[in-house]
Write an enzyme that holds these catalytic residues in place. Structure first.
Site, PDB file in Angstrom:
ATOM      1  N   HIS A 364       0.748  -0.765  -0.046  1.00  0.00           N
ATOM      2  CA  HIS A 364      -0.329  -0.025  -0.047  1.00  0.00           C
ATOM      3  C   HIS A 364       0.769   1.602   0.353  1.00  0.00           C
ATOM      4  O   HIS A 364       0.374   2.532  -0.544  1.00  0.00           O
ATOM      5  CB  HIS A 364      -0.978  -0.006   1.454  1.00  0.00           C
ATOM      6  CG  HIS A 364      -1.839  -0.501   0.842  1.00  0.00           C
ATOM      7  ND1 HIS A 364      -2.175  -2.262   1.024  1.00  0.00           N
ATOM      8  CD2 HIS A 364      -2.982  -0.668   0.128  1.00  0.00           C
ATOM      9  CE1 HIS A 364      -3.074  -2.851   0.069  1.00  0.00           C
ATOM     10  NE2 HIS A 364      -3.633  -1.894  -0.384  1.00  0.00           N
ATOM     11  N   ARG A 471      -9.953   4.945  -0.349  1.00  0.00           N
ATOM     12  CA  ARG A 471     -10.050   3.579   0.216  1.00  0.00           C
ATOM     13  C   ARG A 471      -9.666   3.981   1.505  1.00  0.00           C
ATOM     14  O   ARG A 471      -8.819   5.325   1.869  1.00  0.00           O
ATOM     15  CB  ARG A 471      -8.035   3.232  -0.134  1.00  0.00           C
ATOM     16  CG  ARG A 471      -7.472   2.785  -1.932  1.00  0.00           C
ATOM     17  CD  ARG A 471      -6.279   2.318  -1.433  1.00  0.00           C
ATOM     18  NE  ARG A 471      -5.926   1.257  -2.636  1.00  0.00           N
ATOM     19  CZ  ARG A 471      -5.772   1.486  -3.771  1.00  0.00           C
ATOM     20  NH1 ARG A 471      -5.499   3.046  -3.843  1.00  0.00           N
ATOM     21  NH2 ARG A 471      -5.425   0.202  -4.850  1.00  0.00           N
ATOM     22  N   ARG A 507     -15.096   3.093  -0.907  1.00  0.00           N
ATOM     23  CA  ARG A 507     -14.750   1.140  -0.590  1.00  0.00           C
ATOM     24  C   ARG A 507     -15.450   1.012   0.808  1.00  0.00           C
ATOM     25  O   ARG A 507     -14.291   1.920   1.323  1.00  0.00           O
ATOM     26  CB  ARG A 507     -13.585   0.618  -0.434  1.00  0.00           C
ATOM     27  CG  ARG A 507     -13.463  -0.526  -0.814  1.00  0.00           C
ATOM     28  CD  ARG A 507     -12.493  -1.473  -0.865  1.00  0.00           C
ATOM     29  NE  ARG A 507     -11.373  -1.292  -0.847  1.00  0.00           N
ATOM     30  CZ  ARG A 507      -9.867  -1.110  -1.246  1.00  0.00           C
ATOM     31  NH1 ARG A 507      -9.974  -1.944  -2.405  1.00  0.00           N
ATOM     32  NH2 ARG A 507      -8.224  -0.339  -0.284  1.00  0.00           N
ATOM     33  N   GLU A 605     -11.919  -9.099  -6.681  1.00  0.00           N
ATOM     34  CA  GLU A 605     -10.664  -9.639  -5.904  1.00  0.00           C
ATOM     35  C   GLU A 605     -10.609 -10.782  -5.394  1.00  0.00           C
ATOM     36  O   GLU A 605      -8.676 -11.583  -5.660  1.00  0.00           O
ATOM     37  CB  GLU A 605     -10.474  -8.878  -5.059  1.00  0.00           C
ATOM     38  CG  GLU A 605     -10.220  -7.413  -4.833  1.00  0.00           C
ATOM     39  CD  GLU A 605     -10.509  -6.582  -3.064  1.00  0.00           C
ATOM     40  OE1 GLU A 605      -9.256  -5.944  -3.739  1.00  0.00           O
ATOM     41  OE2 GLU A 605     -11.294  -6.669  -2.925  1.00  0.00           O
ATOM     42  N   ASN A 628      -4.692  -5.888  -7.707  1.00  0.00           N
ATOM     43  CA  ASN A 628      -4.191  -6.331  -7.498  1.00  0.00           C
ATOM     44  C   ASN A 628      -4.090  -7.165  -6.610  1.00  0.00           C
ATOM     45  O   ASN A 628      -3.194  -9.148  -7.010  1.00  0.00           O
ATOM     46  CB  ASN A 628      -3.805  -5.767  -6.282  1.00  0.00           C
ATOM     47  CG  ASN A 628      -3.952  -3.845  -7.092  1.00  0.00           C
ATOM     48  OD1 ASN A 628      -3.513  -3.753  -8.179  1.00  0.00           O
ATOM     49  ND2 ASN A 628      -3.270  -2.791  -6.643  1.00  0.00           N
ATOM     50  N   ASP A 629      -5.339  -7.214  -6.066  1.00  0.00           N
ATOM     51  CA  ASP A 629      -6.024  -9.026  -5.447  1.00  0.00           C
ATOM     52  C   ASP A 629      -5.927  -9.747  -5.650  1.00  0.00           C
ATOM     53  O   ASP A 629      -5.587 -11.102  -5.840  1.00  0.00           O
ATOM     54  CB  ASP A 629      -6.423  -8.825  -4.164  1.00  0.00           C
ATOM     55  CG  ASP A 629      -6.286  -8.029  -2.801  1.00  0.00           C
ATOM     56  OD1 ASP A 629      -5.253  -8.323  -2.347  1.00  0.00           O
ATOM     57  OD2 ASP A 629      -6.846  -6.422  -2.045  1.00  0.00           O
ATOM     58  N   ARG A 639       1.666 -10.281  -2.580  1.00  0.00           N
ATOM     59  CA  ARG A 639       1.633  -8.861  -3.784  1.00  0.00           C
ATOM     60  C   ARG A 639       3.052  -8.487  -2.630  1.00  0.00           C
ATOM     61  O   ARG A 639       3.419  -6.776  -3.140  1.00  0.00           O
ATOM     62  CB  ARG A 639       1.007  -8.179  -3.933  1.00  0.00           C
ATOM     63  CG  ARG A 639       0.168  -7.761  -2.436  1.00  0.00           C
ATOM     64  CD  ARG A 639      -1.781  -7.629  -2.843  1.00  0.00           C
ATOM     65  NE  ARG A 639      -1.595  -6.027  -2.311  1.00  0.00           N
ATOM     66  CZ  ARG A 639      -3.129  -5.019  -2.416  1.00  0.00           C
ATOM     67  NH1 ARG A 639      -3.623  -5.643  -2.576  1.00  0.00           N
ATOM     68  NH2 ARG A 639      -2.786  -3.682  -3.194  1.00  0.00           N
ATOM     69  N   CYS A 676     -10.167  -0.704 -11.002  1.00  0.00           N
ATOM     70  CA  CYS A 676      -9.568  -0.295  -9.827  1.00  0.00           C
ATOM     71  C   CYS A 676      -8.324  -0.283  -9.776  1.00  0.00           C
ATOM     72  O   CYS A 676      -7.574  -0.248  -8.344  1.00  0.00           O
ATOM     73  CB  CYS A 676     -10.199  -0.025  -9.298  1.00  0.00           C
ATOM     74  SG  CYS A 676     -10.674  -1.191  -7.942  1.00  0.00           S
TER      75      CYS A 676
END
Ligand code: PEP
Ligand code: MG
Length: 768
Positions: A364, A471, A507, A605, A628-629, A639, A676
């Site tokens: 992150h 986020r 989110r 995800e 990403n996930d 990751r 996203c």
């Protein structure tokens, strides 16, 4: 055996430099194996030769003198074959090479094992024996392989430390020392390293000399006084509750604080010119090592006390220090593990680059860095963090590489890249108010991912059409308790107002995995497969309900709120969440707020969601892929783990197939689908996603102009053809090259530049 290995690793770990580490290795291994010779040869990257760095048993004078070409002799053979070679009669081997200066003619049997770190051969560890009848057995071979594997990381680290402090293996002054990690945020920065380290962590204290010896002595003495007072106070407070023998423990502490003990040695080192924190670290580590190696269990345990005492002294020495950290005008923050809070400490406009030992491009903090447009390199597992403070650094966020103490040629090379990037960004400003559509009129919404208010400001100036992912955990992470409903309402209102009437997708809290709240710690063996995202908030409806209530109230009069649910892996999670959202909606309306029911969507995800797109889509208003996930879970690649970062590939055919399927299935039930994850902000990735039919792409603000410019220059049929071509390929690397080539041919080579391998090569050219 295990205890020999353990104490060997411990000793080597706390060696002061590479030479000391190697000397310890050869002497301990020689003793443990009862052999006559143990030597270490390291491969010098500059000359590509193996240099005899330490020996026990050969003539000591030959250390540093004897060297072999990359594939010369038995040592070269071990290195190039990357496996052990065990010979009863070495001199009869055709590759045997004899060096009279070592005196090795006396030895016949030979066992050499390569020292390999992250697929790179660092050197060769050799044991030798006089009689050929004494051939090394399988157990000995296995022992040496174990020693070498355990020590490779330590050697790589101390080698790096040696090189950075100006001591290359050949003793020449080191410039342009480079370290490789993974790209965190693109761009290039040139600035001064500022090492930030967690308070009271002895291991993280940097090595620094001092000229202000009296001042350091004074600081240290007052720290000792303060700790002594602390301990006496605690001892007095507990006096009535403890038995005398338990109270004696405090006396042990106090005795260790007397001048003849630990403080005396620290004072000596300060007088030799080491700053107080560094001197304390050295002495504590030496004591700890000493105690840990004792056979007596009681005495082994005293190492814990020493460490504790060390931490107490350090925290007094560091009091207020982090607050007074000086940030140069062009600060490159360097840390074992960067946190968003550390970024926030740097005065506005002074942060130019970031360097982190831990984490990878999808951590992150890297996402945050991309949002802020700060070039970043992550996962530099072997950098000597402590020695980068105050050094000039070049951060190459394209290649995932940093250079310490750059030469003027290298600096000029990177300065030219910085200037070109600035020019490119200025050139794209003209696109701000133009729509994102292909030459044949296919529209795609370009949205931004936000977390901080600075993201919003940047996004607006880059022409974003709304927020595709806010986020919400970011404002939670910078507090020391859960923010209240009113506080949350203020954060959310800022985001909603900035973009109204365009949509703002919030989110719900996505904590767990790598996103920790200091005030709500989640300790798990396997956090990415554990209590994360919606799983946490459904288990804690009091957190979820307050958050949704704050979002709804914040949206009053704006009507542009969308709510998105993270980490959905079951239909029931969607249904339960929807139930709670409806409940809050009705309650808030009953309280008199004039609000509309927001659109609610789910994030895709988890692989399970890919196979239930229709069922999910029927229940919600939109879908958004968190690539990403999804990539991490599809490929089973953490990751954040730099060790496997090379396997994390968003262009993997399996990922692309999943993305195609999601878009098709969502559209088959008439629901819009966006993305996203970071892939959306990659110009090549954005083209493929547009071709797949994604309705919106949400990315960090810095990527938006480039993506818009690429999409506006192609026609959709061309992109669909490119997608069809790459879907026939089976290697992520080939797919990436194919997309890059298409971009280059379409005139977008500058957006790729510097291409994956070219910066390093060009940088080398610049230096040579
Ligand atoms: C994702 O997983 O792609 C995503 C956008 O969420 P995050 O990166 O915050 O986990
Ligand atoms: Mg995610």
């Amino acid at each position: 055996m295990l205890s020999i290995l353990r104490s060997l690793v411990q000793e080597v770990n706390s060696a002061r430099d590479l030479q000391e580490a190697l000397d310890i290795i050869v002497s301990r291994v020689q003793k443990a194996m009862g052999t006559e010779v143990c030597s270490v040869y390291l491969l010098d990257p500059a000359s590509n030769r193996y240099i005899l760095m330490a020996t026990e048993g050969l003539y000591k004078d030959s250390v540093g003198q004897v060297s072999l070409a990359y594939s010369e002799g038995l040592v070269g053979l071990v290195g190039s074959r990357e496996e052990p070679i065990n010979l009863e009669d070495a001199p009869s081997h055709p590759r045997y090479r004899y060096f009279p200066e070592t005196g090795e003619e006396r030895f016949r049997s030979f066992l050499g094992v390569p020292i390999i770190h992250h697929r790179r051969v660092l050197g060769v560890l050799v044991v030798q024996q006089r009689e050929s009848s004494r051939c090394f057995d399988e157990g000995e071979e296995a022992f040496l392989v174990t020693v070498s594997a355990q020590l490779a990381g330590v050697i790589a680290h101390s080698e790096a430390t040696g090189v950075i402090s100006g001591l290359s293996l050949t003793g020449e002054e080191a410039r342009d020392v480079s370290f490789g990690g993974v790209p965190g945020a693109p761009g290039v920065a040139i600035g001064t390293g500022v090492v930030v380290y967690p308070v009271a962590d002895l291991d993280a204290v940097p090595e620094k000399p001092t000229e202000e010896i009296d001042q350091e002595l004074e600081l240290f003495r007052s720290a000792v006084d303060a700790v002594r007072e602390d301990i006496e106070r605690v001892a007095n407070r507990l006096a009535s509750q403890l038995r005398p023998e338990e109270q004696a423990l405090f006396d042990v502490y106090l005795r260790m604080l007397s001048d003849e003990a630990l403080p005396g040695e620290v004072v000596n080192r300060i007088q030799e010119g080491v700053w107080a924190q560094g001197a304390l670290k050295q002495v504590v580590q030496q004591y700890v090592r000493h105690f840990e190696m004792m056979d007596d269990l009681y005495l082994q345990e005293r190492a814990v006390d020493i460490r504790d005492l060390g931490r107490r002294l350090l925290s007094h020495l560091q009091e207020g220090e982090q607050k007074h950290l000086e940030y140069p005008e062009r600060t490159v923050l360097v840390s074992e593990e960067l946190t968003p809070a550390m970024l926030g400490e740097v005065p506005k406009g002074q942060l130019v680059g970031l360097v982190s030992v831990k984490g990878s491009s999808n951590s992150h903090v890297a996402i945050l860095a991309r949002a802020m447009g700060v070039p970043t390199v992550m996962g530099l597992v072997d950098i000597p963090v402590n020695q980068l403070d105050g050094r000039e650094l070049v951060v190459d966020g394209f290649e995932g590489q940093i250079f310490a103490s750059p030469s003027s040629d290298l600096r000029a090379f990177y300065q030219a890249i910085c200037d070109e990037e600035d020019e490119l960004v200025r050139g794209l400003e003209a696109l701000r108010d133009k729509p994102c559509e292909t030459t044949d009129g296919h529209r795609v919404s370009l949205l931004v991912n936000t977390g901080l208010m600075t993201d919003v400001v940047r996004s607006l100036s880059h022409g974003a059409e709304g927020i595709g992912l806010y986020r919400t955990e970011v404002p939670f992470m910078i507090k020391d308790r859960f923010p209240s409903e009113q506080e949350q309402r203020e954060y959310y209102r800022e985001q909603l107002e900035a973009f109204a009437p365009n949509p703002v997708t919030m989110r719900t809290l996505d904590i767990g995995g790598d996103k920790a709240l200091t005030y709500f710690p989640i300790q798990e063996e396997n956090p990415f497969l554990g209590w994360r995202g919606i799983r946490v908030t459904l288990d804690h409806p009091e957190i979820f309900l307050v958050q949704v209530r704050a979002m709804l109230k914040a949206s009053e009069g704006l009507n542009n709120l969308q709510i998105m649910l993270p980490m959905i892996s079951n239909i029931s999670e969607v249904e339960e969440s929807l139930h709670l959202v409806y409940r809050v909606y009705h309650e808030v309306r009953e309280e008199g707020y004039d609000i509309h029911m927001p659109k609610v969507g789910v994030m895709v995800e988890v692989p399970a969601a890919v196979y239930q797109i229709r069922e999910l889509a029927e229940r919600v208003d939109f879908l958004s892929v968190g690539s990403n996930d999804l990539t991490q879970y599809l490929l089973a690649v953490d990751r954040n783990n730099p060790r496997v970062a090379q396997l994390y590939h968003s262009y993997h055919p399996a990922v692309l197939q999943a993305l195609v399927r999601v878009a098709q299935d969502a559209h088959s039930v008439g629901k819009p689908v966006g993305i996203c994850g970071e892939l959306a902000g990659d110009p090549g990735g954005a083209l493929l996603l547009m071709a797949m039919g994604y309705d919106s792409l949400s990315m960090n603000a810095a990527s938006l102009p480039k993506v818009k410019s690429v999409i506006r220059s192609v026609d959709r049929e061309w992109a669909i053809q490119l997608l069809e071509d790459v879907l026939l390929l089976d290697s992520p690397h080939v797919i990436k090259s194919c997309v890059d080539l298409a971009l280059r041919n379409a005139g977008f080579g500058r957006y790729l530049r510097p291409a994956r391998t070219s910066t390093a090569a060009l940088a080398e050219q610049a230096v040579s």
